[in-house]
Design an enzyme around this catalytic site. Structure first.
Site, PDB file in Angstrom:
ATOM      1  N   LYS A  61     -24.850  36.713   3.620  1.00 34.10           N
ATOM      2  CA  LYS A  61     -25.213  38.134   3.636  1.00 34.10           C
ATOM      3  C   LYS A  61     -23.986  39.035   3.473  1.00 34.10           C
ATOM      4  O   LYS A  61     -24.109  40.186   3.037  1.00 34.10           O
ATOM      5  CB  LYS A  61     -25.930  38.478   4.941  1.00 34.10           C
ATOM      6  CG  LYS A  61     -27.275  37.782   5.121  1.00 34.10           C
ATOM      7  CD  LYS A  61     -28.296  38.294   4.120  1.00 34.10           C
ATOM      8  CE  LYS A  61     -29.649  37.649   4.369  1.00 34.10           C
ATOM      9  NZ  LYS A  61     -30.697  38.214   3.493  1.00 34.10           N
ATOM     10  N   LYS A  62     -22.807  38.512   3.826  1.00 33.14           N
ATOM     11  CA  LYS A  62     -21.585  39.304   3.672  1.00 33.14           C
ATOM     12  C   LYS A  62     -21.050  39.278   2.249  1.00 33.14           C
ATOM     13  O   LYS A  62     -20.011  39.888   1.952  1.00 33.14           O
ATOM     14  CB  LYS A  62     -20.517  38.818   4.658  1.00 33.14           C
ATOM     15  CG  LYS A  62     -20.802  39.210   6.107  1.00 33.14           C
ATOM     16  CD  LYS A  62     -19.713  38.748   7.043  1.00 33.14           C
ATOM     17  CE  LYS A  62     -19.932  39.259   8.462  1.00 33.14           C
ATOM     18  NZ  LYS A  62     -21.140  38.765   9.093  1.00 33.14           N
ATOM     19  N   LEU A  63     -21.728  38.580   1.354  1.00 29.72           N
ATOM     20  CA  LEU A  63     -21.411  38.666  -0.072  1.00 29.72           C
ATOM     21  C   LEU A  63     -21.956  39.984  -0.608  1.00 29.72           C
ATOM     22  O   LEU A  63     -22.777  40.034  -1.526  1.00 29.72           O
ATOM     23  CB  LEU A  63     -22.015  37.475  -0.831  1.00 29.72           C
ATOM     24  CG  LEU A  63     -21.269  36.155  -0.724  1.00 29.72           C
ATOM     25  CD1 LEU A  63     -22.105  35.023  -1.312  1.00 29.72           C
ATOM     26  CD2 LEU A  63     -19.919  36.245  -1.446  1.00 29.72           C
ATOM     27  N   ASP A  64     -21.518  41.033  -0.012  1.00 25.67           N
ATOM     28  CA  ASP A  64     -21.984  42.384  -0.286  1.00 25.67           C
ATOM     29  C   ASP A  64     -20.750  43.257  -0.441  1.00 25.67           C
ATOM     30  O   ASP A  64     -19.813  43.171   0.356  1.00 25.67           O
ATOM     31  CB  ASP A  64     -22.864  42.869   0.872  1.00 25.67           C
ATOM     32  CG  ASP A  64     -23.518  44.205   0.612  1.00 25.67           C
ATOM     33  OD1 ASP A  64     -22.774  45.180   0.383  1.00 25.67           O
ATOM     34  OD2 ASP A  64     -24.754  44.297   0.667  1.00 25.67           O
ATOM     35  N   ASP A  96     -17.472  33.051   8.733  1.00 31.31           N
ATOM     36  CA  ASP A  96     -18.913  32.834   8.837  1.00 31.31           C
ATOM     37  C   ASP A  96     -19.394  31.803   7.823  1.00 31.31           C
ATOM     38  O   ASP A  96     -20.236  30.948   8.138  1.00 31.31           O
ATOM     39  CB  ASP A  96     -19.658  34.150   8.608  1.00 31.31           C
ATOM     40  CG  ASP A  96     -19.758  34.984   9.878  1.00 31.31           C
ATOM     41  OD1 ASP A  96     -19.667  34.401  10.970  1.00 31.31           O
ATOM     42  OD2 ASP A  96     -19.908  36.211   9.776  1.00 31.31           O
TER      43      ASP A  96
END
Length: 606
Positions: free
Chosen positions: A218-221, A264
């Site tokens: 989700k942090k691939l943002d 993460d």
């Protein structure tokens, strides 16, 4: 000559047979070595995944219950504290149930306040039973029913942490967690040191692995990777160790965001493998210890620390105790028979590292050969494992595929998607009630907002429609009967310009919302927000300490009203992009293009 030829042929055949046998032995030895390496690396051999029966046997492999018992004890203690603090039993904070709530299922309603006190007290009592392993299964049944009722009763209180607690509680309910370090194993000695099936550990390890891995996905943002999500976190004292050689901006970008993303994404893998596990444990302990100091997120950091132990060998508590009590000789521990497990052909159970552990049957007359063949229980448990894993993989991404109506503005519903700390919202909400008979439109924000708790409902379509259903009862009590409700919701996401979230002309009383469809009255994200945020950041650095600036973006055709009341302040407006018509009550309108500026006079309405 025939005899000699026959002897030669016989000798040749023997040589060929010997070579063939040697080849088979080498092949068998190579295959055995490969299986051994796989067992050592993964805890199982790939051949155990080759067929359904072998997979069922793998999931039902007898395993030491010690690590599971310790996890149950620690988790129960932390749930006890969480119930007192986060759930409100100690602070009586659940009085807010008297206000508007946002249930997942519309038929769910909060009980009267006295009953809410009672079920929270029962919830607390069950956590004691879970920690002590007393009436283990009954306590978990009661705890899960109450916990999930409270959790599903109000979406506005959702977060990934409370969702994780519910999942871990459900997994404990399905597992044999009272076979070690429990009162149940004292009251019923046959349960003491009884083997548990491997899938008990598999699901816990999978769930904790997924927590970290999906949080990384989700942090691939861009919001996270470019350092906008947790901007300013570097000022906290826990990052003082980096300050001698890194600026606050670099700590924010590289330590908090970039390294946080890599941590993460990889931590689950590092914890899984034996050679890297010690490093992974150190990283996980440091990570959760820092979180416990930076954020007010209840027991989550401590439960994160407790669940790290599930990646260790199942007998690690016994080894730790033997080292602590090194002067005391301890007899070998034998795992008792459990019909939930499947046993090898030799009647022995095996630990995950391949070492044999002697199986002791409390009732010798029992025929253990029945435990060699998968039964209905073992098959159903294996199916459950597969379905649970599939559901947990699908659900965090379901908002873009299936449950489109649960999307929040600019992101996903915070609660089961593992998108931790990515979005920071600052909301400004106005509520307008229009009398459909007289046409009068009144701002009732002050009187209506007190019936909500927080403002997360304002930027989630499903909760906004639910809040709208809370308003009519109060309006009818004030004498209103035929009315429309409009919202003017402005939101700033991760230091962007403030913009509208809801169509201000839409009557939400009659607005359509569907779980499986996008919401048509939800405003899109303004174009160029990334570029304009950079402009905002540059202007913020240039302004002096006596200046306060507000940054607003809006869509063509919309308007906003404001008043200038402070007679001691110098107010002005600057247009950075687009075209704006400034209307001053009682004066001619003025049109501004990009770069235009205007002084705003005190005591005027615009």
């Amino acid at each position: 000559m025939q005899v000699i030829r026959q002897r030669k042929e016989t000798g040749t055949n023997n040589v060929q047979g010997s070579k063939k046998m040697a080849g088979l032995e080498r092949k068998y030895s190579s295959s055995t070595e490969q299986h051994g390496r796989q067992e050592k690396l993964f805890g199982f051999s790939f051949t155990e995944l080759a067929s359904w029966n072998s997979f069922v046997k793998l999931m039902s492999r007898p395993t030491d219950p010690a690590a599971l018992g310790v996890l149950r004890f620690l988790y129960g203690i932390l749930l006890m504290i969480d119930t007192l603090e986060k759930k409100g039993l100690g602070t009586m904070s659940f009085r807010k149930w008297e206000k508007c709530t946002f249930p997942v299922l519309y038929f769910l309603k909060p009980l009267p306040l006295d009953w809410m006190y009672l079920i929270h007290f029962i919830l607390f009592i069950t956590t004691i039973g879970i920690a002590l392993g007393f009436m283990y299964r009954w306590c978990l049944v009661i705890f899960n029913v109450i916990y999930w009722y409270i959790h599903l009763l109000d979406m506005q209180k959702w977060n990934n942490h409370s969702y994780l607690f519910g999942l871990l509680s459900f997994l404990l309910l399905t597992a044999d967690g009272n076979r070690y370090l429990s009162i149940d194993s004292i009251v019923w000695p046959k349960l003491r040191n009884q083997a548990v099936p491997l899938w008990n550990y598999t699901l816990f390890r999978f769930q904790v692995f997924l927590l970290y891995f999906f949080a990384g996905i989700k942090k691939l943002d861009a919001e996270w990777l470019y350092g906008y999500s947790e901007k300013g976190l570097s000022k906290h004292w826990v990052f003082d160790v980096f300050r001698p050689f890194l600026s606050n901006e670099m700590i924010d970008l590289y330590i908090v965001h970039r390294f946080g993303f890599l941590l993460d994404l990889t931590l689950g893998f590092i914890l899984f493998f034996d050679k890297s596990r010690k490093t992974g444990i150190l990283m996980a302990l440091s990570f959760h210890a820092m979180n416990s100091q930076i954020f007010f997120i209840g027991m989550f950091p401590y439960i994160g620390i407790a669940t790290v132990s599930i990646f260790c060998y199942p007998d690690w508590p016994r080894k730790v105790m033997s080292r602590i009590l090194f002067w005391k000789s301890r007899p070998p521990v034998y795992l008792k028979y459990n019909h939930h497990c499947l046993y090898g052909d030799d009647g022995k159970a095996y630990k995950e590292n391949g070492d044999q552990m002697i199986h002791v049957n409390g009732r010798k007359q029992k025929d253990t050969s029945k435990s060699l063949r998968p039964g209905a229980y073992h098959v159903l448990c294996t199916v459950f494992v597969i379905l649970y894993i599939a559901e947990q993989i699908f659900l965090p991404f379901s908002l873009g595929i299936l449950f489109k109506g649960l999307k929040t503005w600019g992101g996903e519903l915070y609660g089961f998607t593992w998108n931790m700390m990515i979005e920071k919202h600052i909301a400004d909400v106005s509520i307008f009630v229009k009398d459909l008979e007289t046409g009068e439109r009144v701002d009732m924000s002050q009187s209506m907002l007190k019936f909500g708790v927080g403002n997360r409902w304002a930027y989630t379509p499903v909760m906004l429609t639910q809040f709208t259903q809370c308003i009519p009862k109060r309006l009818q009590a004030q004498g209103h009967s035929n009315f429309a409700i409009n919202y003017d919701v402005w939101l700033a996401l991760n230091h962007r310009f403030r913009q509208r979230v809801v169509d201000p002309n839409k009557d939400i009383m009659t607005a359509r919302w569907n779980l499986f469809e996008d919401t048509d009255w939800w405003m899109p994200v303004t174009e160029g927000f990334w570029e304009m945020r950079k402009v905002k950041n540059r202007m913020q650095k240039e302004k002096d300490e006596t200046t306060t600036k507000s940054y607003i973006a809006d869509f063509p055709g919309n308007h906003t009203s404001f008043s200038i009341n402070d007679i001691n302040a110098i107010n002005s407006m600057e247009l950075l992009k687009g075209t704006v018509i400034l209307e001053t009550i009682g004066q001619a309108n003025v049109t501004f293009e990009a770069g235009g500026k205007a002084e705003l006079l005190s005591g005027k309405d615009y």
